[in-house]
Every structure is written in structure tokens, then in C-alpha cells.
Motif scaffolding. Structure first.
Motif, PDB file in Angstrom:
ATOM      1  N   PRO A 136      14.517   6.743 -18.796  1.00  0.00           N
ATOM      2  CA  PRO A 136      15.575   7.731 -19.021  1.00  0.00           C
ATOM      3  C   PRO A 136      15.244   9.072 -18.364  1.00  0.00           C
ATOM      4  CG  PRO A 136      14.314   7.372 -21.029  1.00  0.00           C
ATOM      5  CD  PRO A 136      13.759   6.445 -20.000  1.00  0.00           C
ATOM      6  N   GLU A 137      16.194   9.992 -18.422  1.00  0.00           N
ATOM      7  CA  GLU A 137      15.943  11.348 -17.917  1.00  0.00           C
ATOM      8  C   GLU A 137      14.719  11.933 -18.612  1.00  0.00           C
ATOM      9  OE1 GLU A 137      19.230  14.108 -17.962  1.00  0.00           O
ATOM     10  OE2 GLU A 137      20.650  12.490 -17.559  1.00  0.00           O
ATOM     11  N   GLY A 138      14.021  12.811 -17.902  1.00  0.00           N
ATOM     12  CA  GLY A 138      12.868  13.470 -18.494  1.00  0.00           C
ATOM     13  C   GLY A 138      11.547  12.806 -18.157  1.00  0.00           C
ATOM     14  N   PHE A 139      11.555  11.958 -17.142  1.00  0.00           N
ATOM     15  CA  PHE A 139      10.339  11.276 -16.706  1.00  0.00           C
ATOM     16  C   PHE A 139      10.164  11.441 -15.205  1.00  0.00           C
ATOM     17  CE2 PHE A 139      11.261   9.352 -20.700  1.00  0.00           C
ATOM     18  CZ  PHE A 139      10.030   8.990 -21.226  1.00  0.00           C
ATOM     19  N   ALA A 140       8.904  11.559 -14.781  1.00  0.00           N
ATOM     20  CA  ALA A 140       8.565  11.445 -13.363  1.00  0.00           C
ATOM     21  C   ALA A 140       8.306   9.970 -13.103  1.00  0.00           C
ATOM     22  CB  ALA A 140       7.339  12.286 -13.039  1.00  0.00           C
ATOM     23  N   HIS A 141       8.604   9.528 -11.894  1.00  0.00           N
ATOM     24  CA  HIS A 141       8.561   8.098 -11.591  1.00  0.00           C
ATOM     25  C   HIS A 141       7.938   7.859 -10.225  1.00  0.00           C
ATOM     26  CE1 HIS A 141      10.626   4.563  -9.704  1.00  0.00           C
ATOM     27  NE2 HIS A 141      10.088   4.009 -10.761  1.00  0.00           N
ATOM     28  N   GLY A 142       7.151   6.796 -10.144  1.00  0.00           N
ATOM     29  CA  GLY A 142       6.599   6.391  -8.859  1.00  0.00           C
ATOM     30  C   GLY A 142       6.212   4.934  -8.885  1.00  0.00           C
ATOM     31  N   PHE A 143       5.952   4.378  -7.694  1.00  0.00           N
ATOM     32  CA  PHE A 143       5.500   2.993  -7.635  1.00  0.00           C
ATOM     33  C   PHE A 143       4.600   2.774  -6.436  1.00  0.00           C
ATOM     34  CE2 PHE A 143       9.394   2.746  -5.090  1.00  0.00           C
ATOM     35  CZ  PHE A 143       9.029   1.908  -4.035  1.00  0.00           C
ATOM     36  N   LEU A 144       3.788   1.723  -6.550  1.00  0.00           N
ATOM     37  CA  LEU A 144       2.877   1.288  -5.499  1.00  0.00           C
ATOM     38  C   LEU A 144       3.271  -0.128  -5.099  1.00  0.00           C
ATOM     39  CD1 LEU A 144       0.208   1.534  -3.830  1.00  0.00           C
ATOM     40  CD2 LEU A 144      -0.980   0.658  -5.860  1.00  0.00           C
TER      41      LEU A 144
ATOM     42  N   ARG B 142       6.386  -7.281  -4.705  1.00  0.00           N
ATOM     43  CA  ARG B 142       5.763  -6.933  -5.976  1.00  0.00           C
ATOM     44  C   ARG B 142       5.352  -5.472  -5.931  1.00  0.00           C
ATOM     45  NH1 ARG B 142       0.236  -8.088  -7.959  1.00  0.00           N
ATOM     46  NH2 ARG B 142      -0.283  -8.516  -5.797  1.00  0.00           N
ATOM     47  N   ALA B 143       5.548  -4.766  -7.053  1.00  0.00           N
ATOM     48  CA  ALA B 143       5.180  -3.353  -7.142  1.00  0.00           C
ATOM     49  C   ALA B 143       4.650  -3.053  -8.531  1.00  0.00           C
ATOM     50  CB  ALA B 143       6.380  -2.457  -6.849  1.00  0.00           C
ATOM     51  N   TRP B 144       3.818  -2.027  -8.602  1.00  0.00           N
ATOM     52  CA  TRP B 144       3.357  -1.508  -9.886  1.00  0.00           C
ATOM     53  C   TRP B 144       4.062  -0.177 -10.068  1.00  0.00           C
ATOM     54  CZ3 TRP B 144       0.622   2.493 -12.216  1.00  0.00           C
ATOM     55  CH2 TRP B 144       0.157   2.204 -13.502  1.00  0.00           C
ATOM     56  N   ASP B 145       4.811  -0.069 -11.159  1.00  0.00           N
ATOM     57  CA  ASP B 145       5.692   1.054 -11.405  1.00  0.00           C
ATOM     58  C   ASP B 145       5.139   1.919 -12.536  1.00  0.00           C
ATOM     59  OD1 ASP B 145       8.446   1.937 -10.516  1.00  0.00           O
ATOM     60  OD2 ASP B 145       8.696   1.951 -12.684  1.00  0.00           O
ATOM     61  N   ALA B 146       5.240   3.239 -12.387  1.00  0.00           N
ATOM     62  CA  ALA B 146       4.722   4.150 -13.411  1.00  0.00           C
ATOM     63  C   ALA B 146       5.768   5.212 -13.741  1.00  0.00           C
ATOM     64  CB  ALA B 146       3.444   4.822 -12.931  1.00  0.00           C
ATOM     65  N   ALA B 147       5.849   5.540 -15.029  1.00  0.00           N
ATOM     66  CA  ALA B 147       6.723   6.613 -15.506  1.00  0.00           C
ATOM     67  C   ALA B 147       5.893   7.541 -16.380  1.00  0.00           C
ATOM     68  CB  ALA B 147       7.893   6.043 -16.294  1.00  0.00           C
ATOM     69  N   VAL B 148       6.043   8.854 -16.151  1.00  0.00           N
ATOM     70  CA  VAL B 148       5.297   9.882 -16.876  1.00  0.00           C
ATOM     71  C   VAL B 148       6.274  10.723 -17.681  1.00  0.00           C
ATOM     72  CG1 VAL B 148       3.775  11.889 -16.665  1.00  0.00           C
ATOM     73  CG2 VAL B 148       3.572  10.001 -15.031  1.00  0.00           C
TER      74      VAL B 148
ATOM     75  N   GLY C 233       0.778  -1.224   0.000  1.00  0.00           N
ATOM     76  CA  GLY C 233       0.000   0.000   0.000  1.00  0.00           C
ATOM     77  C   GLY C 233       0.812   1.277   0.000  1.00  0.00           C
ATOM     78  N   VAL C 234       2.127   1.174   0.193  1.00  0.00           N
ATOM     79  CA  VAL C 234       2.971   2.372   0.144  1.00  0.00           C
ATOM     80  C   VAL C 234       3.084   2.832  -1.306  1.00  0.00           C
ATOM     81  CG1 VAL C 234       5.322   3.256   0.445  1.00  0.00           C
ATOM     82  CG2 VAL C 234       4.250   1.881   2.245  1.00  0.00           C
ATOM     83  N   LEU C 235       2.789   4.092  -1.526  1.00  0.00           N
ATOM     84  CA  LEU C 235       2.911   4.690  -2.852  1.00  0.00           C
ATOM     85  C   LEU C 235       3.965   5.786  -2.771  1.00  0.00           C
ATOM     86  CD1 LEU C 235       0.113   5.358  -5.344  1.00  0.00           C
ATOM     87  CD2 LEU C 235       1.966   6.983  -5.118  1.00  0.00           C
ATOM     88  N   ARG C 236       4.987   5.676  -3.590  1.00  0.00           N
ATOM     89  CA  ARG C 236       6.081   6.654  -3.619  1.00  0.00           C
ATOM     90  C   ARG C 236       6.084   7.327  -4.984  1.00  0.00           C
ATOM     91  NH1 ARG C 236       9.625   5.479   0.764  1.00  0.00           N
ATOM     92  NH2 ARG C 236       9.306   3.380   1.606  1.00  0.00           N
ATOM     93  N   GLY C 237       6.021   8.639  -4.989  1.00  0.00           N
ATOM     94  CA  GLY C 237       6.102   9.343  -6.263  1.00  0.00           C
ATOM     95  C   GLY C 237       4.970  10.322  -6.439  1.00  0.00           C
ATOM     96  N   LEU C 238       5.018  10.933  -7.516  1.00  0.00           N
ATOM     97  CA  LEU C 238       5.819  10.827  -8.736  1.00  0.00           C
ATOM     98  C   LEU C 238       7.011  11.783  -8.640  1.00  0.00           C
ATOM     99  CD1 LEU C 238       2.780  10.993 -11.110  1.00  0.00           C
ATOM    100  CD2 LEU C 238       4.197   9.003 -10.832  1.00  0.00           C
TER     101      LEU C 238
END
Length: 182
Positions: free
Chosen positions: A118-126, A84-90, A60-65
Motif C-alpha cells: 500500500p501507499e507509505g512504503f518504499a519498494h525495490g526488487f532484485l 524470478r525476482a526478490w522483492d522488498a518493501a520498507v 542482477g539488476v536491482l531497482r529501488g528503493l
């Protein structure tokens, strides 16, 4: 290593070659030569990694973006070694045709999938399981004055976090007060 492109240029999903038998398994978690060859084939810049980070999260911990502004932008090669995590890049590159679009991928100790951001993305995961351990290889050192964040549930981005798997989402006060994408 198998390399899968995504709908956003630059974001790559990597599947290492895993060799298993009745004793367990073996894999190269990183091979600079193979990684460079894969990026060169896709006409992408080959980074140099300078820092490794390791985080531990409960379900349940969500880090980001999160992101780092130039000249301290960071490319990240990420993977999960436990849990296990669900990872997102924007995509936050203003001149990109996919500006404001995102890609999400499940990373787990079981699937051994890696995600190149790569550089130029925001990143987070749950974190989808307790005791999830997340590893990052980064192309630049962390610089506190250059850090930025976009709120994880920004309505413009509409990231489809798998919240149906989570009873309570745990987000830091800092991340809950992050800026909107616009």
C-alpha cells in the motif's frame, strides 16, 4: 485466492488459485471483487488501480528503493510473469509502529505469488534470472516531482538482499546516489 499477512500491517502476500491439467494452467491474475473482500476482511482500504507498469530486467539488476510522496503516493500490486525476482518493501510511514522495517518475498513466474504494497512504503526488487518481467498495478499515476528514493543498501535498514545468487549487481546511477533512510 489465498491471502497471507506479514509482520508489517498492510503488506500482503497473495497466492492466486491456479487450475492446471495436461494442457497447462489457468488463473485469474486479478479479481477486484476478491481483492476488495480480502482487504475489507483485514479492515484495510480498498484501492482503485489506475495504471499498469511492466519492466524487463536481466539477472542482477536491482531497482529501488522507490516511493512517491503525497499526494501522489502509490499502492502497488506486483508480480513476476517471466523469470524470478526478490522483492522488498520498507515501511516509511512516520507514525507506524513498524517504521523502518522491511519485508522481502520471492516472486516468480513459477510461484505466481503477488505482493500488495500500500501507499507509505518504499519498494525495490532484485532480478534473480535473466529476462525477468515484472508487472505493477498502481493506485496513482506516476508524478516525477513527487518521486523519492532510499539507497538500496542503506545500513540502517539492513535489507537482506539475496546477493549470494548474483555475480554482478547492476544499479542505476540514480539509485546508487539515493538518500539514506535517516
Amino acid at each position: 485466492m489465498q491471502v497471507e499477512t506479514t509482520k508489517i500491517e498492510g503488506l500482503l502476500i497473495l497466492q492466486p488459485n491456479v487450475f492446471g491439467d495436461d494442457r497447462g494452467w489457468f488463473m485469474e491474475s486479478f479479481n477486484q471483487q476478491q481483492f476488495a473482500q480480502a482487504l475489507e476482511k483485514l479492515q484495510q482500504a480498498v484501492p482503485t488501480f489506475v495504471q499498469d507498469n511492466h519492466s524487463f530486467s536481466q539477472k542482477g539488476v536491482l531497482r529501488g528503493l522507490h516511493y512517491q510522496n503525497a499526494p501522489y503516493g502509490q499502492g502497488k500490486l506486483v508480480r513476476v510473469v517471466q523469470g524470478r525476482a526478490w522483492d522488498a518493501a520498507v515501511d516509511i510511514r512516520p507514525d507506524s509502529a513498524t517504521y523502518g522495517q522491511w519485508v522481502g518475498v520471492e516472486l516468480s513466474a513459477e510461484n505466481k505469488t503477488m505482493f500488495w504494497i500500500p501507499e507509505g512504503f518504499a519498494h525495490g526488487f532484485l532480478a534473480l534470472e535473466d529476462n525477468t518481467q515484472f508487472l505493477y498495478k498502481t493506485t496513482n499515476y506516476y508524478n516525477k516531482e513527487s518521486e523519492g528514493a532510499i539507497i538500496w543498501n542503506d545500513p540502517t535498514l539492513a535489507i537482506e538482499w539475496p546477493l549470494y545468487e548474483i555475480e554482478n549487481v547492476l544499479v542505476s546511477d540514480k539509485d546508487n546516489q539515493a538518500n539514506l533512510f535517516k
